[in-house]
Design an enzyme around this catalytic site. Structure first.
Site, short mmCIF file in Angstrom:
data_model
loop_
_atom_site.label_atom_id
_atom_site.label_comp_id
_atom_site.label_asym_id
_atom_site.label_seq_id
_atom_site.Cartn_x
_atom_site.Cartn_y
_atom_site.Cartn_z
N GLU A 154 4.24 0.73 -15.44
CA GLU A 154 4.99 -0.26 -14.65
C GLU A 154 6.43 -0.42 -15.12
O GLU A 154 6.75 -1.41 -15.78
CB GLU A 154 4.29 -1.62 -14.70
CG GLU A 154 2.92 -1.62 -14.10
CD GLU A 154 2.26 -2.98 -14.16
OE1 GLU A 154 2.62 -3.77 -15.03
OE2 GLU A 154 1.38 -3.24 -13.32
N GLU A 307 -4.87 0.73 -10.90
CA GLU A 307 -5.39 -0.45 -11.60
C GLU A 307 -5.71 -1.54 -10.61
O GLU A 307 -4.95 -1.76 -9.66
CB GLU A 307 -4.31 -1.07 -12.51
CG GLU A 307 -4.16 -0.49 -13.87
CD GLU A 307 -3.09 -1.26 -14.65
OE1 GLU A 307 -2.99 -2.50 -14.51
OE2 GLU A 307 -2.35 -0.60 -15.38
C1 GAL Z 1 -1.07 -4.59 -15.19
C2 GAL Z 1 -0.77 -3.80 -16.46
C3 GAL Z 1 -1.98 -3.73 -17.37
C4 GAL Z 1 -2.57 -5.10 -17.55
C5 GAL Z 1 -2.86 -5.68 -16.20
C6 GAL Z 1 -3.46 -7.06 -16.29
O1 GAL Z 1 0.05 -4.94 -14.49
O2 GAL Z 1 -0.36 -2.50 -16.12
O3 GAL Z 1 -1.58 -3.20 -18.61
O4 GAL Z 1 -1.69 -5.90 -18.25
O5 GAL Z 1 -1.68 -5.79 -15.47
O6 GAL Z 1 -3.70 -7.57 -15.01
#
Ligand code: GAL
Length: 661
Positions: A154, A307
């Site tokens: 990100e 994710e």
């Molecule tokens: C994302 C991030 C992850 C984790 C996740 C938690 O944005 O890439 O590392 O922090 O959020 O929701």
């Protein structure tokens, strides 16, 4: 990239998540192997925040521990998405290079102790990031477990330090060529801001009152380019050693520091993170919005949900759980729109550390839990959808999305605090989603000819080329809706003179806006068609358009609020206020009807979503998601890939994947 390389390698759609074995011991690793096999995990993202282990001191790499995990995962049949760890510089890095710590607009320099404590423009950071990417790729470029490279995590953090200032000046020279051109573009004749040397120019740091809008907009553009350059350096270092595809996981946030279109062009595979901000139907609409954006950034090609949270809904100051069944429906919302699988942050819930309460595939309670059972069921379901790999999604309607317009709406000195880009974009998408449609996003300068209807909310900034493109789109038969405050400025944020919006669009819309009239907070204006406007109004006159609705109040009584113009073989609509939800839905419905747009599967009840994926060989699949609390009958019984059974109804909160006949 040919996405089939990834899905062929995985033997179907991707399923898995971020995996941090360094937080656990050998006994847990053994259990991980078994549980991953049980849940049919086929892809694990490794190394995202492992810099401190990979490079325990500057220039000394230790990959021995990682060798073991990659070999182990390979033996367990799990492919690896190997990350460069550059979003988490270790404490030694910050102490050795304090000038690489990020600085806020107020001059405060952050310290280490969290993550993302780096300035992407700091030379020491860039060198270290490139070096570790190179070292990783040299070592693992051909590893049999390796399926995908995951650069960074990100790209998002902003910085206003002196390194950033120096890089900004280089960028400005390339963009403007001369100081005279920069002064002209930024309107520095106002408030005596004229620059007489490049060294005088700074990032838009905190100042006395409104900062120069041109400077702020250029800084946003610069920052995105700088992050992209940092990505490219790592990507190219990797490509020198490895032929596996490279991605970086984009966050699709409510705020925005990146030109996502530009990133979409530079990655081999678009991958995104998605976390809903509300439960229920809001979560479903949000997933559709982000997934439609991801597919559009990929130019319609398959992409990957990198994710999401198994049990995570970010709702203000708390994190809400998901209801049973949500994980399947939420995941399929992405798969329906072209994702080649569903991955999660993260595999095993951390025992300690800043995100110890973040949901995971294996929760603190262990495998004997509702969550792991749902995860296992999801793995089984996705495994049955392998034939969908490589198929794509079609849309007949689009919402325009432009980072410049977004950034432009964040500058100081706009006439109303209610001029917000993201909510306007969400609302336009939501109206189309509620109408049962799959929606593309498009840039105002893209070829729009394949869309029957294009909505342009919050398109405050529009280039001459964009205005000409939209004029041509309407002339050639398209239906365009431009919304209030649209096309008011050019790419330098210079106001369009002689009446808004930009001249080529005035021609297509058959109107001329003379005055913007923001409304007081909470003020509402009744319109002649029974709908209500709030937040904003405009004094405009028609120049060929018909007034579909007029203001009925005050100075604007009788003046057009909503107009429609037949131009060439298309229609240009202009909406000069913020309509109430029902009024906006009615308007969008009329546009769709007039343009002959219907859902893929018409006649579904509210709360049931259907999206179709098409394979190049002509096969297609309908993915049905029932967000309602009632079972929904199918028009005729059909074979469902998820259950392998013949279905006559989609259960409440359930899903179905049907081969189209
Ligand atoms: C994302 C991030 C992850 C984790 C996740 C938690 O944005 O890439 O590392 O922090 O959020 O929701």
């Amino acid at each position: 990239m040919d996405i089939r390389r990834l899905t062929d390698r995985l033997g179907g759609l991707a399923f898995g998540g971020d995996y941090s074995p360094e937080q656990w011991d050998a006994e847990v690793w053994k259990q991980d192997d078994e549980l991953m096999r049980h849940a049919r995990v086929n892809l694990a993202t490794v190394g995202v925040f492992s810099w401190a282990l990979m490079e325990p001191e500057e220039g000394r790499y230790d990959f021995g521990w990682l060798d073991g995990h990659l070999d182990r995962l390979h033996a367990a049949g799990v492919a690896v998405d190997l990350a460069t760890p550059t979003a988490g510089p270790p404490p030694w890095f910050s102490l050795a290079h304090p000038d690489a710590l990020p600085v806020g607009p107020d001059g405060t320099r952050l310290t280490h102790g969290s993550r993302d404590t780096y300035c992407v423009a700091a030379p020491a950071y860039r060198r270290a990031a490139r070096r570790i990417a190179d070292a990783l790729a040299e070592r693992y470029g051909d590893h049999p477990a390796l399926a995908l490279w995951h650069v960074h995590n990100e790209y998002v953090s902003l910085c206003h330090c002196d390194h950033a200032a120096a890089a900004f000046r280089v960028w400005l020279r390339a963009r403007h060529g001369s100081l005279d051109a920069l002064n002209e573009a930024w309107g520095t004749a106002f408030w005596s801001q004229r620059y007489t040397s490049w060294e005088q120019i700074l990032p838009p740091r905190q100042s006395q009152w409104h900062r120069n809008p041109g400077q702020a907009l250029d800084y946003s553009r610069f920052w995105s380019d700088e992050a992209l350059a940092a990505y490219r350096e790592q990507r190219d270092a990797i490509r020198a050693h490895s032929d596996r595809p490279v991605t970086t996981n984009l966050m699709l946030p409510r705020y925005q520091n990146l030109d996502l279109w530009a990133f979409g062009r530079e990655v081999d595979l678009v991958s995104v993170n998605h976390y809903p901000t509300g439960p229920g139907v809001e979560a479903a609409a949000h997933a559709a919005f982000d997934a439609d954006r991801a597919r559009s950034l990929a130019g319609g090609a398959p992409w990957l949900l990198m994710e999401s949270g198994t049990n995570t809904v970010y709702a203000g100051d708390r994190v809400l759980p998901k209801e049973p069944g949500d994980i399947l429906r939420n995941s399929l919302a992405h798969v329906a729109r072209g994702s080649e699988g569903a991955l999660f942050f993260q595999w095993r819930q951390s025992r300690a550390g800043a995100e110890q309460w973040h949901s995971s595939m294996v929760p603190h309670a262990g495998p004997d839990s509702r969550m792991f059972r749902e995860v296992t069921a999801l793995g089984e379901h996705l495994a049955r959808l392998g034939e969908l790999a490589g198929s794509t999604v079609r849309a007949e309607v689009a919402v325009l999305h432009d980072s410049d317009a977004w950034w432009a709406m964040q500058v100081d000195g706009l006439p109303s605090g209610e001029l917000e880009y993201y909510p306007a974009l969400r609302r336009a998408h939501r109206a189309l989603w509620d109408a049962g449609l799959t929606v593309d996003f498009a840039h105002p300068e893209h070829d729009l000819s394949r869309y029957r209807v294009v909505l342009a909310p919050a398109l405050f900034l529009l280039t001459d080329a964009g205005a000409e493109n939209l004029r041509r789109y309407v002339a050639d038969g398209g239906t365009l809706l431009l919304q209030h405050f649209g096309a008011a400025v050019d790419e330098h944020l210079h106001a369009r003179l002689g009446g808004y919006p930009a001249a080529p669009l005035r021609e297509a819309l058959g109107i001329r806006v003379e005055e913007y009239r923001p409304l007081a907070q909470g003020e509402e204006l009744a319109l002649s068609d029974g709908s209500t406007g709030s937040s904003w109004s405009e004094s405009l006159r028609t120049e060929g358009a018909e007034a579909v609705a007029a203001y009925t109040h005050g100075m604007l009584t009788g003046s057009p609020a909503l107009t429609r113009h037949t131009f060439g073989s298309g229609h240009g609509w202009y909406l000069s206020t913020r309509l109430d939800d029902a009024g906006y839905a009615t308007l969008v419905g009329r546009l769709l009807t007039e343009a002959g747009v219907t859902p893929d599967l018409p006649g579904l009840p509210a709360g049931v979503e259907a999206v179709t994926r098409h394979a190049p060989d002509g096969r297609s699949w309908h993915l049905l998601l029932n967000h309602s609390a009632e079972a929904v009958p199918l028009p005729q019984p059909a074979h469902d890939l998820l259950t392998g059974a013949t279905l006559s109804r989609v259960p409440a909160g359930g899903c179905a994947v049907l081969r189209a006949l």
